[in-house]
Motif scaffolding. Sequence first.
Motif, mmCIF file in Angstrom:
data_model
loop_
_atom_site.group_PDB
_atom_site.id
_atom_site.type_symbol
_atom_site.label_atom_id
_atom_site.label_comp_id
_atom_site.label_asym_id
_atom_site.label_seq_id
_atom_site.Cartn_x
_atom_site.Cartn_y
_atom_site.Cartn_z
ATOM 1 N N HIS A 276 30.356 33.262 58.511
ATOM 2 C CA HIS A 276 30.203 33.591 59.937
ATOM 3 C C HIS A 276 30.777 34.960 60.232
ATOM 4 O O HIS A 276 31.963 35.125 60.495
ATOM 5 N N GLU A 277 29.901 35.969 60.205
ATOM 6 C CA GLU A 277 30.295 37.340 60.515
ATOM 7 C C GLU A 277 29.230 38.016 61.364
ATOM 8 O O GLU A 277 28.867 39.159 61.138
ATOM 9 N N SER A 278 28.692 37.313 62.337
ATOM 10 C CA SER A 278 27.720 37.946 63.228
ATOM 11 C C SER A 278 28.470 38.748 64.288
ATOM 12 O O SER A 278 29.677 38.557 64.480
ATOM 13 N N PRO A 279 27.792 39.641 64.994
ATOM 14 C CA PRO A 279 28.480 40.424 66.028
ATOM 15 C C PRO A 279 29.089 39.580 67.141
ATOM 16 O O PRO A 279 29.988 40.041 67.843
ATOM 17 N N PHE A 280 28.606 38.339 67.310
ATOM 18 C CA PHE A 280 29.104 37.508 68.402
ATOM 19 C C PHE A 280 29.879 36.284 67.929
ATOM 20 O O PHE A 280 30.400 35.539 68.759
ATOM 21 N N LEU A 281 29.994 36.070 66.630
ATOM 22 C CA LEU A 281 30.743 34.919 66.131
ATOM 23 C C LEU A 281 31.301 35.235 64.757
ATOM 24 O O LEU A 281 30.557 35.430 63.796
ATOM 25 N N ARG A 282 32.631 35.289 64.673
ATOM 26 C CA ARG A 282 33.300 35.566 63.407
ATOM 27 C C ARG A 282 34.450 34.598 63.216
ATOM 28 O O ARG A 282 35.165 34.283 64.164
ATOM 29 N N VAL A 283 34.654 34.140 61.993
ATOM 30 C CA VAL A 283 35.848 33.396 61.620
ATOM 31 C C VAL A 283 36.677 34.337 60.757
ATOM 32 O O VAL A 283 36.199 34.823 59.730
ATOM 33 N N VAL A 284 37.914 34.616 61.177
ATOM 34 C CA VAL A 284 38.710 35.635 60.481
ATOM 35 C C VAL A 284 40.021 35.111 59.903
ATOM 36 O O VAL A 284 40.661 35.809 59.124
ATOM 37 N N GLY A 285 40.437 33.913 60.306
ATOM 38 C CA GLY A 285 41.745 33.479 59.845
ATOM 39 C C GLY A 285 42.035 32.038 60.163
ATOM 40 O O GLY A 285 41.142 31.251 60.507
ATOM 41 N N ILE A 286 43.318 31.675 60.046
ATOM 42 C CA ILE A 286 43.768 30.319 60.330
ATOM 43 C C ILE A 286 44.844 30.339 61.399
ATOM 44 O O ILE A 286 45.509 31.345 61.615
ATOM 45 N N LYS A 287 45.018 29.199 62.041
ATOM 46 C CA LYS A 287 46.040 29.022 63.078
ATOM 47 C C LYS A 287 46.885 27.802 62.717
ATOM 48 O O LYS A 287 46.350 26.736 62.419
ATOM 49 N N VAL A 288 48.193 27.964 62.714
ATOM 50 C CA VAL A 288 49.113 26.847 62.499
ATOM 51 C C VAL A 288 50.075 26.782 63.681
ATOM 52 O O VAL A 288 50.400 27.806 64.289
ATOM 53 N N VAL A 330 43.481 35.338 49.993
ATOM 54 C CA VAL A 330 42.024 35.451 50.116
ATOM 55 C C VAL A 330 41.625 36.307 51.313
ATOM 56 O O VAL A 330 40.449 36.325 51.714
ATOM 57 N N GLY A 331 42.571 37.020 51.911
ATOM 58 C CA GLY A 331 42.253 37.962 52.979
ATOM 59 C C GLY A 331 42.134 37.364 54.361
ATOM 60 O O GLY A 331 41.653 38.040 55.284
ATOM 61 N N LEU A 332 42.564 36.117 54.541
ATOM 62 C CA LEU A 332 42.546 35.529 55.875
ATOM 63 C C LEU A 332 43.735 36.017 56.688
ATOM 64 O O LEU A 332 44.813 36.261 56.147
ATOM 65 N N LYS A 333 43.531 36.138 57.977
ATOM 66 C CA LYS A 333 44.610 36.483 58.897
ATOM 67 C C LYS A 333 45.264 35.183 59.358
ATOM 68 O O LYS A 333 44.568 34.203 59.627
ATOM 69 N N VAL A 334 46.577 35.169 59.457
ATOM 70 C CA VAL A 334 47.302 33.947 59.808
ATOM 71 C C VAL A 334 47.950 34.122 61.173
ATOM 72 O O VAL A 334 48.704 35.078 61.400
ATOM 73 N N ALA A 335 47.637 33.207 62.088
ATOM 74 C CA ALA A 335 48.254 33.168 63.412
ATOM 75 C C ALA A 335 49.176 31.961 63.458
ATOM 76 O O ALA A 335 48.749 30.838 63.171
ATOM 77 N N MET A 336 50.445 32.179 63.808
ATOM 78 C CA MET A 336 51.449 31.124 63.770
ATOM 79 C C MET A 336 52.076 30.931 65.145
ATOM 80 O O MET A 336 52.758 31.820 65.646
ATOM 81 N N HIS A 337 51.820 29.774 65.745
ATOM 82 C CA HIS A 337 52.437 29.428 67.024
ATOM 83 C C HIS A 337 53.930 29.203 66.795
ATOM 84 O O HIS A 337 54.329 28.296 66.059
#
Length: 566
Positions: A276-288, A330-337
């Motif tokens: 999923h790398e379209s101009p309007f929908l991308r998955v770039v990382g994970i959220k914990v 693997v190049g994912l961005k990690v968002a940590m609450h």
Amino acid sequence: MTTQLYTNARIFTSDTRRWAEAMLVQGERILYVGDADTAERLRPDAERIDLEDRLVVPGFVDGHAHVVGTGEALGQVSLWGAKSVAEIQQRIKARATERPDADRILATGWLHGAVPGGVPDAAMLDAVVRDKPVYAFAYDFHSVWVNSAALAELGIDDHTENPHGGTIKRDAHGHATGYIDENAFYDMVLPYLDAQVGKDEHEASIAAVQQAYRETGVTTACDMGFNETDLEAFERADKDGTLTSRLIAYWRVNNAESAEENIAQVQRAAALAVEHESPFLRVVGIKVIIDGTIDGCTATLGTPYADGSNAEPIWSLEQLAPVVAAADAVGLKVAMHAIGDESVRIAIGAVEHAVAENGPRERRHRIEHLELVDRADVDRLAALGITASMQPVHADPAISENWAAKLGDDRVERGFPWPWITAAGARLAFGTDSPTSPHAPLPNMYVATTRASALDASAGTNVPDFALPLAESIEHATRDSAWTCGAEHQIGRLAAGLYADFVVLDTDVLAAEDPAVLLDAKVLQTVVGGWTVYARHNGKHDHHNFRPRPPRPDRLERGAPVAGVH
């Protein structure tokens, strides 16, 4: 290809050259931003659009949102501003009366301070609605208050066990009270409710939030907690061309208390990032989610709450570190609450582990919220290149009384310390965390630049020394939010080669002496990829110009610079 010349404007670019007077848009992208004479020479035959000395800013990039939840909340009972249980009851009863055939009543936005002790119970809701389930989501979306019919529908009784990192609150006799928080909410309540929602309802929620974004100037949202149901609905909308704002998604990874299951979730996100790398929908990382909230006393603190209690983290450092390292590899961005200061230290420690494990590489990891953080830890996260992703509307004085009471000491004087972040040299990204707070960007900017309330003018201020200049606040809500998602070569600034995502305001909020104009300013026009998705004429909304985008065969190259970008 048609070229538009936007002229006679004050254009705030959020770029190294902050101001311009003209902009050329060719197709989806910006051809030139600068002085009017050069723009005229470059395209003397361009279609001229006179903006009548209006202010133009980049489209807002909500750095932290729950997009489907925002759309759903727009159709739920609003409990925002309710100051007592009686007022909450009145609003819920009114909805039940208006919609007698509804299967259940959903409400959102109640504040812990509106309920005695901050802990509600089912009997309070049973008093007004007994014949159908009622679900009232707290404003922070970390807990839910339900009536007896909802407990029965969920199959929760006195013998239901608490999941890891969550609680079904019980009274002194062990009976479930109707208050469910953290992972008990996320793992037991939300999946059940999601399963009751059909395809048409999901599409209606997406349509509602897209309209809300068009009207308020949000051209991109970073979704924090994307799941399979959300993905299916957004895939359909992207294919149909009905998305009018871009979505950058962080895949929710829950602590399964199994290293193998946790890593499997990371692997699923990695596969989706490729797909999923379209101009309007991308998955770039994970959220914990490492901890909960200060209002609910579920955030993990270095020093206990005023009542002597504390909360265990949902992820320990030992559990989290391998997950962050695997995503990083693997190049994912990690968002940590991480809201509490001890949870912030866990997040920083997990990134340190990833750096030690994986060595030099580009990283865009981030910590979400940081409502309470030590100054020394700000320096640590800055040195590691971690972005502080924060939400000014969470510092609104109108919702801060209970937050401050739970801490009960001088820690309240270092809450939401945005200038510490920038002074340390860390990246600061602004968002709203809607639907935990209103989604509109301009009131968010008002809180950022005043530390006053966008909800209640009588509420005073909240650590006013931590306010930021408005221009910087807008940059944090555009350029910096785009950067932390790896999208700085596509969105977030008005510069040659980027997508033409911008907003025209009816008030020059950057020239006004009184920042209160931010509370009344209106969006006149929202443009996404050169395409006007919203216009306001004579004080009225105009949706007649809205039309689905044609299907797009092109793919967005993640992280690849666009020709012409400085």
